[in-house]
Scaffold this motif. Structure first.
Motif, PDB file in Angstrom:
ATOM      1  N   HIS A  10       0.858  -1.197   0.073  1.00 29.59           N
ATOM      2  CA  HIS A  10      -0.048   0.053  -0.004  1.00 29.59           C
ATOM      3  C   HIS A  10       1.102   1.369  -0.188  1.00 29.59           C
ATOM      4  CE1 HIS A  10      -3.370  -2.408   0.820  1.00 29.59           C
ATOM      5  NE2 HIS A  10      -2.811  -2.924   1.867  1.00 29.59           N
ATOM      6  N   HIS A  70      -0.611   5.580   5.911  1.00 27.93           N
ATOM      7  CA  HIS A  70      -1.353   4.428   6.425  1.00 27.93           C
ATOM      8  C   HIS A  70      -3.019   4.587   6.018  1.00 27.93           C
ATOM      9  CE1 HIS A  70       1.966   4.813   9.546  1.00 27.93           C
ATOM     10  NE2 HIS A  70       2.093   3.557   8.915  1.00 27.93           N
ATOM     11  N   GLN A 124      -4.379  -0.096   7.479  1.00 29.53           N
ATOM     12  CA  GLN A 124      -4.658  -0.388   8.901  1.00 29.53           C
ATOM     13  C   GLN A 124      -5.607  -1.836   9.217  1.00 29.53           C
ATOM     14  OE1 GLN A 124      -5.946   3.266  10.932  1.00 29.53           O
ATOM     15  NE2 GLN A 124      -5.523   4.352   9.096  1.00 29.53           N
ATOM     16  N   ALA A 125      -6.475  -1.922   7.877  1.00 25.06           N
ATOM     17  CA  ALA A 125      -7.269  -3.023   7.925  1.00 25.06           C
ATOM     18  C   ALA A 125      -6.392  -4.544   8.124  1.00 25.06           C
ATOM     19  CB  ALA A 125      -8.263  -2.864   6.977  1.00 25.06           C
ATOM     20  N   GLU A 126      -5.482  -4.400   7.183  1.00 29.35           N
ATOM     21  CA  GLU A 126      -4.650  -5.573   6.937  1.00 29.35           C
ATOM     22  C   GLU A 126      -3.628  -5.675   8.322  1.00 29.35           C
ATOM     23  OE1 GLU A 126      -2.646  -7.298   3.491  1.00 29.35           O
ATOM     24  OE2 GLU A 126      -3.948  -5.576   2.176  1.00 29.35           O
ATOM     25  N   GLU A 127      -3.295  -4.612   8.736  1.00 23.86           N
ATOM     26  CA  GLU A 127      -2.235  -4.597   9.897  1.00 23.86           C
ATOM     27  C   GLU A 127      -2.927  -5.449  11.062  1.00 23.86           C
ATOM     28  OE1 GLU A 127       0.931  -1.788  12.086  1.00 23.86           O
ATOM     29  OE2 GLU A 127      -1.289  -0.898  11.790  1.00 23.86           O
ATOM     30  N   ARG A 128      -4.354  -5.249  11.189  1.00 29.35           N
ATOM     31  CA  ARG A 128      -4.933  -5.799  12.449  1.00 29.35           C
ATOM     32  C   ARG A 128      -5.189  -7.352  12.226  1.00 29.35           C
ATOM     33  NH1 ARG A 128      -8.047  -0.738  11.910  1.00 29.35           N
ATOM     34  NH2 ARG A 128      -9.359  -1.656  10.414  1.00 29.35           N
ATOM     35  N   LEU A 129      -4.672  -7.890  10.832  1.00 24.79           N
ATOM     36  CA  LEU A 129      -4.961  -9.187  10.807  1.00 24.79           C
ATOM     37  C   LEU A 129      -3.781  -9.920  11.281  1.00 24.79           C
ATOM     38  CD1 LEU A 129      -6.267  -9.184   6.863  1.00 24.79           C
ATOM     39  CD2 LEU A 129      -7.455  -9.456   9.109  1.00 24.79           C
ATOM     40  N   ARG A 175      -6.740   3.432   4.967  1.00 26.55           N
ATOM     41  CA  ARG A 175      -7.740   2.396   5.762  1.00 26.55           C
ATOM     42  C   ARG A 175      -7.465   0.791   5.374  1.00 26.55           C
ATOM     43  NH1 ARG A 175     -13.613   5.204   4.672  1.00 26.55           N
ATOM     44  NH2 ARG A 175     -13.175   7.080   6.169  1.00 26.55           N
ATOM     45  N   GLU A 176      -7.186   0.659   4.161  1.00 32.99           N
ATOM     46  CA  GLU A 176      -6.624  -0.639   3.804  1.00 32.99           C
ATOM     47  C   GLU A 176      -5.422  -1.232   4.378  1.00 32.99           C
ATOM     48  OE1 GLU A 176      -8.775   1.408   0.376  1.00 32.99           O
ATOM     49  OE2 GLU A 176      -7.011   1.982   1.800  1.00 32.99           O
TER      50      GLU A 176
END
Length: 207
Positions: A171, A183, A188-193, A185-186
């Protein structure tokens, strides 16, 4: 008003400096700013003088300069300039405890199906605690602080750090309305995985 000396230099970034020496104001600017509009030169002058004399920077000038330097055209020029002029100090991916190449490949298979191209991986020259890691897009390099290359560092901590920097590969930084989005939204969403996210962040806070 003191004497004024202004010169444009071949910096590797959009540097601007000002000094007062022997009654003379000495200003050095990146040559990328030489052909900027006069309104941008005025903004730079205000910002530099405010910093020199420790005065507040008027928001109108700060916003004008920020919008100009973060525009797509200027950002692209600055990135090309870093690639051509910059010199990256590299160490080695092989540390005393961890091999960054091996960790990268493991994280790549685990989270990216092995599809991310491997950038240059290197340990930092010094044991840094303020900048634990970063991805340099201009040189396609991920640098990791040597603070991680020691006994007591859990595997999940170094994997999370590399995972975070690898997300920058997937990204890239975007410029929206003159503002850099590092950073998204995409992102941050993947980081939370990352399964051990909270454990890794807790470890980083203890460094």
């Amino acid at each position: 008003m003191p004497a004024l000396e202004v010169k444009f230099r071949r910096f590797t970034s959009l540097n601007t400096t000002i000094r007062l020496r022997d009654g003379k104001l000495i200003v050095r600017l990146s040559d990328l700013l030489e052909h900027a509009p006069s309104t941008i030169h005025q903004a730079i002058a205000h910002i530099l003088l405010a910093k020199l004399y420790r005065k507040p920077v008027a928001p109108i000038y700060a916003d004008r300069y920020r919008r100009y330097t973060r525009s797509e055209a200027v950002s692209s020029q600055a990135e090309r300039m870093r690639q051509m002029r910059g010199r990256k100090v590299l160490s080695s991916p092989q540390g005393h405890l961890y091999d960054l190449d091996e960790v990268f490949e493991a994280v790549n298979r685990r989270f990216f199906h092995g599809l991310l191209g491997r950038p240059v991986l290197t340990w930092s020259a010094h044991v840094a605690k303020r900048m634990l890691g970063h991805y340099d897009a201009a040189h396609n390099t991920i640098v990791v602080s040597r603070v991680f290359d020691r006994p007591g560092t859990p595997r999940y901590a170094i994997e999370y750090l590399l995972y975070h920097e690898m997300l920058h590969l997937k990204h890239p930084v975007r410029v929206r309305a003159g503002r850099r989005c590092v950073h998204s939204r995409e992102f941050q969403a993947e980081e939370r995985l990352f399964p051990e996210l909270e454990l890794a962040k807790a470890f980083l806070r203890r460094l």
